[in-house]
Design a protein around this motif. Structure first.
Motif, PDB file in Angstrom:
ATOM      1  N   CYS A  24     -17.648   3.049   6.248  1.00 54.67           N
ATOM      2  CA  CYS A  24     -16.707   3.729   5.344  1.00 54.67           C
ATOM      3  C   CYS A  24     -16.062   4.918   6.039  1.00 54.67           C
ATOM      4  O   CYS A  24     -14.847   5.115   5.954  1.00 54.67           O
ATOM      5  CB  CYS A  24     -17.428   4.204   4.073  1.00 54.67           C
ATOM      6  SG  CYS A  24     -17.876   2.905   2.924  1.00 54.67           S
ATOM      7  N   ARG A  25     -16.868   5.700   6.733  1.00 53.90           N
ATOM      8  CA  ARG A  25     -16.347   6.872   7.446  1.00 53.90           C
ATOM      9  C   ARG A  25     -15.287   6.445   8.458  1.00 53.90           C
ATOM     10  O   ARG A  25     -14.219   7.043   8.553  1.00 53.90           O
ATOM     11  CB  ARG A  25     -17.489   7.613   8.151  1.00 53.90           C
ATOM     12  CG  ARG A  25     -17.059   8.945   8.759  1.00 53.90           C
ATOM     13  CD  ARG A  25     -18.107   9.511   9.688  1.00 53.90           C
ATOM     14  NE  ARG A  25     -18.363   8.643  10.821  1.00 53.90           N
ATOM     15  CZ  ARG A  25     -17.553   8.487  11.870  1.00 53.90           C
ATOM     16  NH1 ARG A  25     -16.406   9.147  11.927  1.00 53.90           N
ATOM     17  NH2 ARG A  25     -17.866   7.675  12.853  1.00 53.90           N
ATOM     18  N   ALA A  26     -15.575   5.370   9.181  1.00 56.84           N
ATOM     19  CA  ALA A  26     -14.602   4.880  10.171  1.00 56.84           C
ATOM     20  C   ALA A  26     -13.312   4.427   9.487  1.00 56.84           C
ATOM     21  O   ALA A  26     -12.213   4.724   9.972  1.00 56.84           O
ATOM     22  CB  ALA A  26     -15.215   3.742  10.985  1.00 56.84           C
ATOM     23  N   ASP A  27     -13.427   3.726   8.367  1.00 58.34           N
ATOM     24  CA  ASP A  27     -12.231   3.262   7.646  1.00 58.34           C
ATOM     25  C   ASP A  27     -11.420   4.429   7.082  1.00 58.34           C
ATOM     26  O   ASP A  27     -10.191   4.367   7.030  1.00 58.34           O
ATOM     27  CB  ASP A  27     -12.611   2.327   6.501  1.00 58.34           C
ATOM     28  CG  ASP A  27     -12.810   0.896   6.970  1.00 58.34           C
ATOM     29  OD1 ASP A  27     -12.779   0.640   8.190  1.00 58.34           O
ATOM     30  OD2 ASP A  27     -13.005   0.024   6.093  1.00 58.34           O
ATOM     31  N   LEU A  28     -12.103   5.479   6.653  1.00 62.16           N
ATOM     32  CA  LEU A  28     -11.396   6.631   6.075  1.00 62.16           C
ATOM     33  C   LEU A  28     -10.517   7.335   7.111  1.00 62.16           C
ATOM     34  O   LEU A  28      -9.556   8.010   6.752  1.00 62.16           O
ATOM     35  CB  LEU A  28     -12.398   7.627   5.474  1.00 62.16           C
ATOM     36  CG  LEU A  28     -13.076   7.178   4.185  1.00 62.16           C
ATOM     37  CD1 LEU A  28     -14.232   8.116   3.841  1.00 62.16           C
ATOM     38  CD2 LEU A  28     -12.079   7.096   3.041  1.00 62.16           C
ATOM     39  N   THR A  29     -10.849   7.188   8.384  1.00 61.01           N
ATOM     40  CA  THR A  29     -10.063   7.847   9.434  1.00 61.01           C
ATOM     41  C   THR A  29      -9.194   6.867  10.221  1.00 61.01           C
ATOM     42  O   THR A  29      -8.511   7.272  11.156  1.00 61.01           O
ATOM     43  CB  THR A  29     -10.993   8.593  10.414  1.00 61.01           C
ATOM     44  OG1 THR A  29     -11.906   7.653  10.996  1.00 61.01           O
ATOM     45  CG2 THR A  29     -11.757   9.692   9.701  1.00 61.01           C
ATOM     46  N   ASP A  30      -9.198   5.624   9.823  1.00 60.56           N
ATOM     47  CA  ASP A  30      -8.409   4.596  10.505  1.00 60.56           C
ATOM     48  C   ASP A  30      -6.975   4.644   9.968  1.00 60.56           C
ATOM     49  O   ASP A  30      -6.744   4.392   8.786  1.00 60.56           O
ATOM     50  CB  ASP A  30      -9.032   3.227  10.241  1.00 60.56           C
ATOM     51  CG  ASP A  30      -8.323   2.101  10.947  1.00 60.56           C
ATOM     52  OD1 ASP A  30      -7.198   2.300  11.465  1.00 60.56           O
ATOM     53  OD2 ASP A  30      -8.887   0.994  10.974  1.00 60.56           O
ATOM     54  N   PRO A  31      -5.995   4.954  10.827  1.00 64.05           N
ATOM     55  CA  PRO A  31      -4.605   5.037  10.360  1.00 64.05           C
ATOM     56  C   PRO A  31      -4.100   3.738   9.722  1.00 64.05           C
ATOM     57  O   PRO A  31      -3.271   3.777   8.814  1.00 64.05           O
ATOM     58  CB  PRO A  31      -3.810   5.357  11.631  1.00 64.05           C
ATOM     59  CG  PRO A  31      -4.802   5.911  12.588  1.00 64.05           C
ATOM     60  CD  PRO A  31      -6.121   5.294  12.241  1.00 64.05           C
ATOM     61  N   SER A  32      -4.614   2.600  10.170  1.00 63.81           N
ATOM     62  CA  SER A  32      -4.160   1.334   9.593  1.00 63.81           C
ATOM     63  C   SER A  32      -4.687   1.133   8.164  1.00 63.81           C
ATOM     64  O   SER A  32      -4.215   0.260   7.458  1.00 63.81           O
ATOM     65  CB  SER A  32      -4.593   0.160  10.474  1.00 63.81           C
ATOM     66  OG  SER A  32      -5.999  -0.023  10.419  1.00 63.81           O
ATOM     67  N   ARG A  33      -5.635   1.953   7.748  1.00 59.52           N
ATOM     68  CA  ARG A  33      -6.186   1.861   6.388  1.00 59.52           C
ATOM     69  C   ARG A  33      -5.811   3.078   5.529  1.00 59.52           C
ATOM     70  O   ARG A  33      -6.362   3.285   4.466  1.00 59.52           O
ATOM     71  CB  ARG A  33      -7.694   1.725   6.447  1.00 59.52           C
ATOM     72  CG  ARG A  33      -8.139   0.499   7.226  1.00 59.52           C
ATOM     73  CD  ARG A  33      -9.548   0.125   6.934  1.00 59.52           C
ATOM     74  NE  ARG A  33     -10.095  -0.858   7.837  1.00 59.52           N
ATOM     75  CZ  ARG A  33      -9.750  -2.132   7.909  1.00 59.52           C
ATOM     76  NH1 ARG A  33      -8.815  -2.601   7.133  1.00 59.52           N
ATOM     77  NH2 ARG A  33     -10.317  -2.950   8.769  1.00 59.52           N
ATOM     78  N   ALA A  34      -4.878   3.873   6.024  1.00 58.68           N
ATOM     79  CA  ALA A  34      -4.488   5.095   5.316  1.00 58.68           C
ATOM     80  C   ALA A  34      -3.932   4.819   3.925  1.00 58.68           C
ATOM     81  O   ALA A  34      -4.052   5.655   3.026  1.00 58.68           O
ATOM     82  CB  ALA A  34      -3.461   5.876   6.142  1.00 58.68           C
ATOM     83  N   GLY A  35      -3.366   3.651   3.700  1.00 60.09           N
ATOM     84  CA  GLY A  35      -2.814   3.308   2.390  1.00 60.09           C
ATOM     85  C   GLY A  35      -3.853   2.814   1.393  1.00 60.09           C
ATOM     86  O   GLY A  35      -3.553   2.649   0.214  1.00 60.09           O
ATOM     87  N   ARG A  36      -5.046   2.601   1.838  1.00 62.80           N
ATOM     88  CA  ARG A  36      -6.107   2.116   0.942  1.00 62.80           C
ATOM     89  C   ARG A  36      -6.822   3.300   0.304  1.00 62.80           C
ATOM     90  O   ARG A  36      -7.083   4.309   0.946  1.00 62.80           O
ATOM     91  CB  ARG A  36      -7.098   1.257   1.707  1.00 62.80           C
ATOM     92  CG  ARG A  36      -6.432   0.002   2.221  1.00 62.80           C
ATOM     93  CD  ARG A  36      -7.442  -1.011   2.663  1.00 62.80           C
ATOM     94  NE  ARG A  36      -6.728  -2.216   3.052  1.00 62.80           N
ATOM     95  CZ  ARG A  36      -7.083  -3.003   4.034  1.00 62.80           C
ATOM     96  NH1 ARG A  36      -8.161  -2.717   4.722  1.00 62.80           N
ATOM     97  NH2 ARG A  36      -6.386  -4.074   4.318  1.00 62.80           N
ATOM     98  N   THR A  37      -7.180   3.142  -0.952  1.00 64.23           N
ATOM     99  CA  THR A  37      -7.880   4.220  -1.654  1.00 64.23           C
ATOM    100  C   THR A  37      -9.328   4.295  -1.185  1.00 64.23           C
ATOM    101  O   THR A  37      -9.871   3.334  -0.625  1.00 64.23           O
ATOM    102  CB  THR A  37      -7.875   3.990  -3.176  1.00 64.23           C
ATOM    103  OG1 THR A  37      -8.664   2.833  -3.467  1.00 64.23           O
ATOM    104  CG2 THR A  37      -6.459   3.836  -3.717  1.00 64.23           C
ATOM    105  N   VAL A  38      -9.942   5.425  -1.454  1.00 59.62           N
ATOM    106  CA  VAL A  38     -11.356   5.600  -1.146  1.00 59.62           C
ATOM    107  C   VAL A  38     -12.173   4.539  -1.892  1.00 59.62           C
ATOM    108  O   VAL A  38     -13.115   3.961  -1.346  1.00 59.62           O
ATOM    109  CB  VAL A  38     -11.830   7.030  -1.508  1.00 59.62           C
ATOM    110  CG1 VAL A  38     -13.336   7.154  -1.391  1.00 59.62           C
ATOM    111  CG2 VAL A  38     -11.135   8.062  -0.628  1.00 59.62           C
ATOM    112  N   GLY A  39     -11.792   4.248  -3.124  1.00 59.38           N
ATOM    113  CA  GLY A  39     -12.498   3.238  -3.915  1.00 59.38           C
ATOM    114  C   GLY A  39     -12.436   1.853  -3.300  1.00 59.38           C
ATOM    115  O   GLY A  39     -13.417   1.106  -3.318  1.00 59.38           O
ATOM    116  N   VAL A  40     -11.297   1.489  -2.743  1.00 59.43           N
ATOM    117  CA  VAL A  40     -11.153   0.184  -2.089  1.00 59.43           C
ATOM    118  C   VAL A  40     -12.038   0.135  -0.839  1.00 59.43           C
ATOM    119  O   VAL A  40     -12.709  -0.868  -0.577  1.00 59.43           O
ATOM    120  CB  VAL A  40      -9.668  -0.091  -1.732  1.00 59.43           C
ATOM    121  CG1 VAL A  40      -9.536  -1.264  -0.779  1.00 59.43           C
ATOM    122  CG2 VAL A  40      -8.863  -0.318  -2.997  1.00 59.43           C
TER     123      VAL A  40
END
Length: 164
Positions: free
Chosen positions: A112-128
């Motif tokens: 989750c931490r890695a996804d939260l800082t991944d620019p390609s996932r910036a459009g995804r909510t924390v919940g997703v």
């Protein structure tokens, strides 16, 4: 010694017990016996079984990582998938100085931490993102994340992207 005294006391008072306490005490007797036998097995474990145990633990960890997104991933499911008992699964992780649930949560949080800082996932909510890695609800995820990293997931993401 403890097991013997427990079993002797149980045998002495067995006749006067009702069925519900009897079932619980019987289950406790089995648990104590298994723990005792496992401790003996560890002492007398042949050196040749140690590499297999380490190999099995690595297989189990890889299985956990592959299935992090499954919210119902649990020690029971993991043990069943590897045809071992839940007790043996916990013993494997005990030798690794961690718990099954602790390893599972650590891996989920790190992904989750890695996804939260991944620019390609910036459009995804924390919940997703939390759902993608198997966390069932926002509150539990938020508490676990803050405990692990000292900051909420949303604030972590915000600070990461502000620093860029």
């Amino acid at each position: 010694m403890i097991l013997a005294r427990f079993l002797e006391g149980l045998a002495d008072h067995w006749e006067g017990l009702e069925s519900t306490p009897t079932e619980r005490l019987g289950s406790a007797a089995v648990d104590l016996s298994v723990a005792f036998l496992m401790s003996l097995a560890e002492v007398h474990e042949p050196p040749s079984s140690r590499p297999r145990r380490a190999e099995l633990l690595e297989e189990i960890k890889a299985f956990i990582v592959r299935n992090l997104g499954e919210p119902h991933l649990s020690p029971q499911l993991i043990a069943a998938e590897h045809h071992i008992s839940v007790r043996y699964l916990h013993l494997l992780f005990h030798h690794d100085k961690r718990t099954v649930r602790g390893f599972l949560q650590e891996q989920r949080l790190e992904h989750c931490r890695a996804d939260l800082t991944d620019p390609s996932r910036a459009g995804r909510t924390v919940g997703v993102i939390r759902a993608r890695w198997g966390f069932r609800d926002d509150a539990g995820f938020g508490r676990a994340f803050k405990k692990a990293y000292g900051i909420s997931p949303g604030e972590y993401r915000k600070r990461h992207f502000q620093a860029r």
